[in-house]
Design a protein around this motif. Structure first.
Motif, mmCIF file in Angstrom:
data_model
loop_
_atom_site.group_PDB
_atom_site.id
_atom_site.type_symbol
_atom_site.label_atom_id
_atom_site.label_comp_id
_atom_site.label_asym_id
_atom_site.label_seq_id
_atom_site.Cartn_x
_atom_site.Cartn_y
_atom_site.Cartn_z
ATOM 1 N N LYS A 1 33.835 33.900 40.118
ATOM 2 C CA LYS A 1 33.639 33.813 41.482
ATOM 3 C C LYS A 1 32.752 35.306 42.011
ATOM 4 N N GLN B 1 40.791 41.456 47.193
ATOM 5 C CA GLN B 1 40.577 39.761 46.927
ATOM 6 C C GLN B 1 40.014 38.975 48.066
ATOM 7 N N ASP B 2 40.113 38.952 49.525
ATOM 8 C CA ASP B 2 39.908 38.440 50.643
ATOM 9 C C ASP B 2 38.590 38.904 51.157
ATOM 10 N N ASP C 1 38.843 33.354 39.388
ATOM 11 C CA ASP C 1 38.716 34.591 40.434
ATOM 12 C C ASP C 1 37.337 35.396 39.886
ATOM 13 N N ARG C 2 37.627 35.590 38.587
ATOM 14 C CA ARG C 2 36.541 36.592 38.121
ATOM 15 C C ARG C 2 35.267 35.952 38.134
#
Lengths: 354, 343
Positions: B156, B208-209, B153-154
């Motif tokens: 990204k 997040q999204d 996630d990071r």
């Protein structure tokens, strides 16, 4: 024995008036014109403004019908002020732009601080004269370092239990090192009185805070943070006022108790004795009304507040002076540095005992 | 011209005092005690205090003796009385009452910000670099902890960030993105003057999204760096402190408190202006990237939702008087401005 007896008998004390003759309207003119001139000259005139303001308050304070004089020259003050500003700018730039280097600067400041205090007190004393005899200050750097750096650390280590004693030590340092001409001020202040004052402050604070909580509880029906959301602007102002009132009450208690004690227990032996009979409520009213007036007038009431405060202090002070007052010798040499004084100003260090 | 004043004479270096008459006749100065001349000198041997309303005239003699007039309004023509005339003139006092607030407002709200904005442009880059590096070091040692967000996630977020930098032609070496966990900052992002940008785990998780919303916030932070906001705040707070200290050198604690509060309010107003400036920067850059400015509104809405969920920062806090205590503009205003920019 005989000789001792006669010399004691020679000293006679007489009650003399303590007056302050400043007027609000008169000082307003001095103050506002000086502020304007200070702005227009980009701050340079502020040194002259300081001298004029101090001269006004000193010259209007009379003991036994003799006025005090303020002796500092504007250029001395200007020089000190410029150095203090240069130092302040350097300090601010370093601490904000280079925080780690700023840490070392702050440590250096700890060692500079006692020097600033001593210089400031010395300058203030030597620039004050009464009957053409100047005051002086004899405190040393070492003693100041112990009193203003080490002792407060001790105070904090004892969870502030030793703090009243530390404050007594600070006042003692200032008082016992002050002299009028050659004559030292003797002081017999007691630690007990500082603890009593601190205790009163503590009790009033606890009661005050409890009262505020009770009022809020009654007003909003609970201590849930969500309930505060509904508070109107008026309620916020009222809350602020109660908060300030408590602060003023507490500071009035401490100031009044300590000033009375300091005046009643300090004297120029064989020369002058003082009494102070301030009481908490009138002084509390004085500083709270000053605060309200200054806020409501957006600062314009400041001269009025300053004058009535000085008058109140003079009216609550009594003095007895001996027949020796005519023969005090001034041995002060010339003293030029005003850096300490102004640095103390710029860093907002107040060490006055009374 | 002959002038005569009565007052007290203090003998040199002692407190001995004597009631006397001071007589000035041209350059000749005489002191009389009971009609007996006790001193004769001339005007070059003495200095006369500057006249101040309500303060008795003082004459200092070269040998250390001093004369103080009995009547506080008595003056000698030797004394400099120009300033006293201004201080006593109703016209000047009234003019000062009008001019002082105007000039202070002009100095603090108009002149200084202009000067400061211009002068920080000339600061060498090394200052911003040092300031950023040292602050970052201190923060990492104190209130920033390693991120607990999944590595994928990071990465990204960071790759999206680097793409955006490429597209906008901004230096990847200067603007580095770091992700940390911080209980102190909560959900937040900030930039240091050297281009180091930090975003916290909490903020990342809450958005997040919505990758565009994250980018919008990061662009807002770059806006702070590009417009040198930290430097301006530092320079401005230093110069304001000096102005206040110099102009109101003699204020007592209460008045100082008042002036200090005023200065803090002005400072907060600037801070709000700077936030708006950074918002605008973000809108422009989002537009360049082909992302609608509403992405910024999404990010702000994220803050609002977060605040409401925690309820520790009620949304009404920024209403009423509290508005002036805020360092950031009202979130709802910012959302509306983002939406308007989009249209």
């Amino acid at each position: 024995m005989d000789v001792d007896h006669t010399s004691k008998a020679e000293v006679q004390f007489n009650k003399v008036p303590v007056e302050f003759s400043g007027k609000g309207t008169e000082f307003f003119g001095i103050w506002i014109v000086n502020v304007l001139l200070s702005i227009v000259t980009l701050g340079i005139y502020s040194a002259w403004a300081t001298v004029r303001t101090k001269s006004y308050f000193y010259g209007n304070t009379k003991l036994d019908s003799h006025a005090f004089s303020y002796l500092a020259k504007p250029l001395q003050i200007l020089k000190g002020r410029l150095m203090a500003i240069a130092f302040f700018v350097a300090y601010s730039l370093v601490t904000s732009f280079f925080p780690i280097a700023g840490l070392f600067f702050s440590i250096a400041l700890v060692f500079l601080f006692p020097w600033i205090i001593v210089q400031g007190l010395r300058f203030d004393s030597r620039m004050t004269s009464y009957r053409n005899v100047r005051f002086n200050f004899h405190g040393t750097y070492g003693k100041a370092f112990v009193t203003f750096i080490l002792l407060p650390i001790v105070g904090m280590l004892t969870v502030y239990l030793a703090m009243p004693w530390v404050m007594k030590k600070m006042n003692e340092f200032v008082l016992s090192n002050t002299s009028y001409g050659e004559q030292r001020l003797s002081t017999y202040i007691e630690t007990k009185q500082y603890y009593l004052a601190a205790l009163m402050v503590l009790v009033v604070t606890v009661i005050g805070v409890a009262a505020i909580i009770a009022i809020v509880f009654a007003a909003v029906g609970g201590l849930d943070p969500a309930a505060f959301v509904g508070l109107s602007t008026a309620a916020q102002i009222a809350g602020g006022l109660v908060y300030f009132a408590l602060i003023f009450l507490v500071s009035a208690i401490f100031k009044v108790k300590i000033r009375n004690h300091v005046f009643n227990s300090s004297e120029f032996e064989d020369l002058a004795k003082f009494r102070s009979n301030m009481s908490v409520l009138p002084y509390f009213m004085l500083i709270s009304t000053n605060f309200l007036a200054i806020i409501c007038s957006l600062g314009l009431a400041y001269p009025w507040a300053a004058i009535r405060t000085a008058r109140y202090f003079a009216n609550s002070t009594q003095a007895k002076i001996s027949n020796k007052a005519d023969a005090i010798i001034d041995t002060n040499g010339d003293h030029k540095s005003s850096f300490g004084d102004e640095a103390a100003d710029a860093f907002d260090i107040g060490v006055s005992a009374i | 011209m002959k002038q005569q004043l009565s007052g007290t004479y203090y003998f040199p270096k002692t407190s001995r005092a004597q009631s006397v008459e001071l007589l000035v006749n041209g350059e000749v100065v005489n002191l009389y005690q009971n009609h007996k001349c006790i001193m004769a000198t001339n005007t070059s041997q003495l200095s006369v205090s500057s006249a101040i309303p309500g303060v008795a005239l003082e004459v200092e003699f070269l040998d250390g003796g001093k004369f103080i007039a009995a009547n506080s309004s008595d003056r000698l023509s030797l004394a400099n009385g120009k300033i006293e005339r201004l201080e006593k003139s109703v016209k000047w006092v009234l003019a000062s009452v009008l001019m002082v607030p105007l000039l202070i407002w002009f100095g603090i709200a108009v002149l200084m910000p202009k000067l400061v904005t211009e002068s920080v442009k000339h600061l060498p880059d090394v200052v911003a670099q040092e300031m950023g590096e040292q602050t970052f070091y201190a923060l990492k040692k104190s209130i920033l902890d390693p991120s607990e967000v999944a590595k994928a996630d990071r990465e990204k977020v960071i790759s999206q960030w680097q793409q955006a930098l490429d597209q906008l032609g901004l230096s990847k070496d200067k603007f580095t993105l770091h992700i940390f966990k911080s209980d102190f900052f909560g959900a937040n992002a900030f930039a240091l003057p050297d281009g180091t940008v930090v975003i916290t785990d909490d903020l990342l998780i809450s958005l997040q999204d919505k990758p565009d919303a994250i980018l919008a916030i990061l662009l807002h932070e770059i806006g702070h760096v590009q417009r040198q906001h930290s430097m301006r705040i530092v320079a401005q707070s230093i110069s304001n402190s000096i102005i206040i200290a110099v102009v109101f050198g003699d204020l007592e604690t209460v008045a100082e408190l008042l002036v200090g509060t005023g200065a803090a309010l002005v400072q907060n107003a600037f801070s709000r202006d700077m936030e708006r400036e950074a918002d605008n920067y973000a809108f422009e850059k989002l537009h360049e990237l082909g992302i609608p400015a509403t992405a910024f509104a999404d990010a702000m809405q994220g803050f609002l939702d977060l605040n409401q969920a925690h309820a520790d920062q009620p949304e009404t806090e920024k209403k009423g008087l509290m508005r002036y205590l805020a360092t950031h503009p009202d979130i709802e205003d910012r959302i509306e401005r983002a939406n308007q920019y989009g249209q």
